[in-house]
Design a protein around this motif. Sequence first.
Motif, PDB file in Angstrom:
ATOM      1  N   CYS A 168     -88.419  25.190 -60.732  1.00 48.49           N
ATOM      2  CA  CYS A 168     -88.051  26.532 -60.277  1.00 48.49           C
ATOM      3  C   CYS A 168     -89.289  27.383 -59.979  1.00 48.49           C
ATOM      4  CB  CYS A 168     -87.224  27.256 -61.340  1.00 48.49           C
ATOM      5  SG  CYS A 168     -85.692  26.425 -61.779  1.00 48.49           S
ATOM      6  N   VAL A 169     -89.143  28.258 -59.029  1.00 46.08           N
ATOM      7  CA  VAL A 169     -90.165  29.261 -58.734  1.00 46.08           C
ATOM      8  C   VAL A 169     -89.573  30.626 -59.076  1.00 46.08           C
ATOM      9  CG1 VAL A 169     -91.600  30.340 -56.972  1.00 46.08           C
ATOM     10  CG2 VAL A 169     -91.158  27.868 -56.894  1.00 46.08           C
ATOM     11  N   PRO A 170     -90.116  31.325 -60.091  1.00 43.53           N
ATOM     12  CA  PRO A 170     -89.576  32.643 -60.454  1.00 43.53           C
ATOM     13  C   PRO A 170     -89.895  33.691 -59.382  1.00 43.53           C
ATOM     14  CG  PRO A 170     -90.901  31.694 -62.240  1.00 43.53           C
ATOM     15  CD  PRO A 170     -91.174  30.900 -61.009  1.00 43.53           C
ATOM     16  N   ARG A 171     -89.053  34.688 -59.318  1.00 44.18           N
ATOM     17  CA  ARG A 171     -89.340  35.817 -58.438  1.00 44.18           C
ATOM     18  C   ARG A 171     -90.556  36.582 -58.973  1.00 44.18           C
ATOM     19  NH1 ARG A 171     -85.435  36.410 -54.776  1.00 44.18           N
ATOM     20  NH2 ARG A 171     -83.385  35.471 -55.236  1.00 44.18           N
ATOM     21  N   GLU A 172     -91.237  37.219 -58.072  1.00 42.11           N
ATOM     22  CA  GLU A 172     -92.454  37.925 -58.454  1.00 42.11           C
ATOM     23  C   GLU A 172     -92.151  38.961 -59.537  1.00 42.11           C
ATOM     24  OE1 GLU A 172     -96.134  40.430 -56.368  1.00 42.11           O
ATOM     25  OE2 GLU A 172     -94.538  39.536 -55.151  1.00 42.11           O
ATOM     26  N   GLY A 173     -92.944  38.900 -60.603  1.00 40.91           N
ATOM     27  CA  GLY A 173     -92.780  39.846 -61.695  1.00 40.91           C
ATOM     28  C   GLY A 173     -91.638  39.517 -62.650  1.00 40.91           C
ATOM     29  N   GLN A 174     -90.972  38.363 -62.425  1.00 43.37           N
ATOM     30  CA  GLN A 174     -89.840  37.991 -63.279  1.00 43.37           C
ATOM     31  C   GLN A 174     -90.176  36.708 -64.038  1.00 43.37           C
ATOM     32  OE1 GLN A 174     -86.340  39.211 -62.985  1.00 43.37           O
ATOM     33  NE2 GLN A 174     -86.673  40.747 -61.395  1.00 43.37           N
ATOM     34  N   SER A 175     -89.486  36.496 -65.124  1.00 41.12           N
ATOM     35  CA  SER A 175     -89.675  35.269 -65.889  1.00 41.12           C
ATOM     36  C   SER A 175     -88.368  34.924 -66.600  1.00 41.12           C
ATOM     37  CB  SER A 175     -90.809  35.411 -66.910  1.00 41.12           C
ATOM     38  OG  SER A 175     -90.476  36.378 -67.882  1.00 41.12           O
ATOM     39  N   VAL A 176     -88.209  33.630 -66.895  1.00 43.83           N
ATOM     40  CA  VAL A 176     -87.041  33.153 -67.619  1.00 43.83           C
ATOM     41  C   VAL A 176     -87.442  31.859 -68.325  1.00 43.83           C
ATOM     42  CG1 VAL A 176     -86.182  31.887 -65.614  1.00 43.83           C
ATOM     43  CG2 VAL A 176     -84.596  32.515 -67.437  1.00 43.83           C
ATOM     44  N   SER A 177     -86.888  31.602 -69.483  1.00 43.16           N
ATOM     45  CA  SER A 177     -87.221  30.382 -70.212  1.00 43.16           C
ATOM     46  C   SER A 177     -86.285  29.251 -69.814  1.00 43.16           C
ATOM     47  CB  SER A 177     -87.108  30.631 -71.718  1.00 43.16           C
ATOM     48  OG  SER A 177     -85.745  30.799 -72.089  1.00 43.16           O
ATOM     49  N   GLU A 178     -86.686  28.036 -70.160  1.00 45.98           N
ATOM     50  CA  GLU A 178     -85.849  26.868 -69.896  1.00 45.98           C
ATOM     51  C   GLU A 178     -84.503  27.007 -70.599  1.00 45.98           C
ATOM     52  OE1 GLU A 178     -86.716  22.160 -69.931  1.00 45.98           O
ATOM     53  OE2 GLU A 178     -86.840  23.099 -71.913  1.00 45.98           O
ATOM     54  N   GLU A 179     -84.531  27.424 -71.871  1.00 53.22           N
ATOM     55  CA  GLU A 179     -83.306  27.552 -72.649  1.00 53.22           C
ATOM     56  C   GLU A 179     -82.376  28.597 -72.045  1.00 53.22           C
ATOM     57  OE1 GLU A 179     -86.472  25.723 -74.881  1.00 53.22           O
ATOM     58  OE2 GLU A 179     -86.373  27.679 -73.888  1.00 53.22           O
ATOM     59  N   ASP A 180     -82.958  29.728 -71.612  1.00 53.12           N
ATOM     60  CA  ASP A 180     -82.129  30.796 -71.051  1.00 53.12           C
ATOM     61  C   ASP A 180     -81.495  30.374 -69.726  1.00 53.12           C
ATOM     62  OD1 ASP A 180     -84.244  33.597 -72.148  1.00 53.12           O
ATOM     63  OD2 ASP A 180     -82.646  32.458 -73.162  1.00 53.12           O
ATOM     64  N   LEU A 181     -82.223  29.626 -68.907  1.00 52.61           N
ATOM     65  CA  LEU A 181     -81.667  29.206 -67.619  1.00 52.61           C
ATOM     66  C   LEU A 181     -80.529  28.212 -67.811  1.00 52.61           C
ATOM     67  CD1 LEU A 181     -81.751  29.375 -64.578  1.00 52.61           C
ATOM     68  CD2 LEU A 181     -83.449  27.540 -64.563  1.00 52.61           C
ATOM     69  N   ILE A 182     -80.713  27.264 -68.726  1.00 50.67           N
ATOM     70  CA  ILE A 182     -79.647  26.288 -68.978  1.00 50.67           C
ATOM     71  C   ILE A 182     -78.429  26.983 -69.573  1.00 50.67           C
ATOM     72  CG2 ILE A 182     -79.014  24.264 -70.343  1.00 50.67           C
ATOM     73  CD1 ILE A 182     -81.845  23.221 -69.918  1.00 50.67           C
ATOM     74  N   ALA A 183     -78.658  27.957 -70.449  1.00 48.12           N
ATOM     75  CA  ALA A 183     -77.544  28.724 -71.009  1.00 48.12           C
ATOM     76  C   ALA A 183     -76.828  29.497 -69.902  1.00 48.12           C
ATOM     77  CB  ALA A 183     -78.053  29.679 -72.085  1.00 48.12           C
ATOM     78  N   PHE A 184     -77.587  29.997 -68.936  1.00 46.22           N
ATOM     79  CA  PHE A 184     -77.003  30.726 -67.806  1.00 46.22           C
ATOM     80  C   PHE A 184     -76.095  29.813 -66.983  1.00 46.22           C
ATOM     81  CE2 PHE A 184     -77.398  31.650 -63.229  1.00 46.22           C
ATOM     82  CZ  PHE A 184     -76.896  32.945 -63.172  1.00 46.22           C
ATOM     83  N   LEU A 185     -76.494  28.562 -66.839  1.00 50.10           N
ATOM     84  CA  LEU A 185     -75.718  27.610 -66.035  1.00 50.10           C
ATOM     85  C   LEU A 185     -74.493  27.089 -66.777  1.00 50.10           C
ATOM     86  CD1 LEU A 185     -78.595  25.444 -64.503  1.00 50.10           C
ATOM     87  CD2 LEU A 185     -77.202  27.140 -63.319  1.00 50.10           C
ATOM     88  N   ASP A 186     -74.559  27.082 -68.102  1.00 48.75           N
ATOM     89  CA  ASP A 186     -73.468  26.528 -68.900  1.00 48.75           C
ATOM     90  C   ASP A 186     -72.181  27.307 -68.613  1.00 48.75           C
ATOM     91  OD1 ASP A 186     -72.124  24.966 -70.677  1.00 48.75           O
ATOM     92  OD2 ASP A 186     -72.977  25.865 -72.481  1.00 48.75           O
TER      93      ASP A 186
END
Length: 539
Positions: free
Chosen positions: A480-498
């Motif tokens: 993944c490429v985060p948007r400028e000035g943004q960040s997200v963790s691996e755990e948070d992204l997978i939780a978002f997809l769940d």
Amino acid sequence: MSAHAQTVAEAPRGGVARTSRRVMNLSHFLRQAARRLPAHIAFVEGERTVTWAEMDARVDAMAAELAARGVVKGDRILVQSKNCLEMFESMFAAFRLGAVWVPTNFRQTPGEVAYLASASGASVMICHRDFPEHVEVVRAEAPAIREVIAIGAAPSGADYGEIVAARLGEKVPVADVEHDDPCWFFFTSGTTGRPKAAVLTHGQMAFVITNHLCDLMPGTTEQDASLVVAPLSHGAGVHQLVQVARGVKTILMPSERFDAAEAWRLVQEWRVTNMFTVPTITKLLTEHPSVDQFDHSSLRYVIYAGAPMYREDQKFALRKLGKVLVQYFGLGEVTGNITVLPPYLHDPEDGPHVKLGTCGFERTGMQVQIQDDAGGEVAPFETGEICVCGPAVLAGYYDNPEANAKAFRNGWFRTGDLGHMDNEGFVYITGRASDMYISGGSNVYPREVEEKVLTHPAIAEVAILGVPDPMWGEVGVAVCVPREGQSVSEEDLIAFLDGKVARYKLPRRVHFWEALPKSAYGKITKKMVREALAERGLI
């Protein structure tokens, strides 16, 4: 291509006009078993056993109810359920009326199932009580669903058990069907990630059942027993339909959670002779300590499909079980009928006599050809697309002329898999024409998941690809490429997809980069992403 084939009178060169192709309704297999083996056990679910005569009567009862609710030939019946007797019966109830069985993968999300309801044009839904949210979303997003029947007491619909009890004893005439009348919408995805309904017909499936008995389980009789270790909605459902054709008892696992020890206990208790698996399940079964604690000498055929099996896993399984492995290669669109590698060609030791890496030779009555981009046949050992023709090929995709145009060329069905054939006709799969990968026997199409990832506000770009995994065959890796000035963790992204996609589609690893490699045209290519992952030591 429409699901309802048009029957056109024609006069072939022989001078005989053919106006129709009447065939046996597949539900007659159940009636045959009930007549011939009325008191034999047909189905085992925990402490519950049902005989062939009882099962046939139960199917008649449900078919009578469906008919009373307005179901007629050609109607589609959506079924959202984990493995159970009622789910299996619903197949035969649909067939008996000439209706179309539309099973879902029970692990799919409510939104995914609602799409299947709409895409299939289903008017009735049979849903297990454990999935009330699915009913709610389907009702909201697929208003064509006019009736809901619940497996188990639930406020979402009429109770399946009460219906059967009330109508036991009613007989339903078996609908007349022709060869191309649809009986099953087998949902499969494409490179767009949108599921497509492969139309399976009564005539086609009669060939598939005969072919399975010929190539996969020769000599099968009512003395056999079959253990179900995979969802009945897909390949396992086809496998169990084959068992009904020979009066073989079907034994269910007690829950959807796989338990190797319980599987081996059931093998010993019921003297199980065959099972349909995927390589991941075979690996789990044979590597679990319980394989040495129960008697599995009754096994004759352990059939695996859905993905190639690693050679070391294959050898280990053969040493544990003996020469009982049967591999077949096939897609839902060809109902598994492309190639077969029978037990005698599975050897626990390497040697010059072993054809390493092959998925077998052509199934009986089927023809495989390796073709170039123009549709011409390539020479032995030359790589091309694996194409197939024969009676097991689907009638077409329901209401999807674009997909049909892409899938067929000069009468050949294009599998999208790349491979070669040797001088003896053995087929070897060497890659995929698409980005699809297979995780635990289930097809995963990255674009569908990528689209969900891109709905996260912090993600600008993403590429997902399958990489080898010793347990699941392949797993997804997301870059993944985060948007400028943004960040997200691996755990948070997978939780978002769940919950947005089925759990088996979730990437197992997520990497965050400043940019994705692109071609000269600015296109993100999976080949370049894979190379970059390898350069960084991440795969």
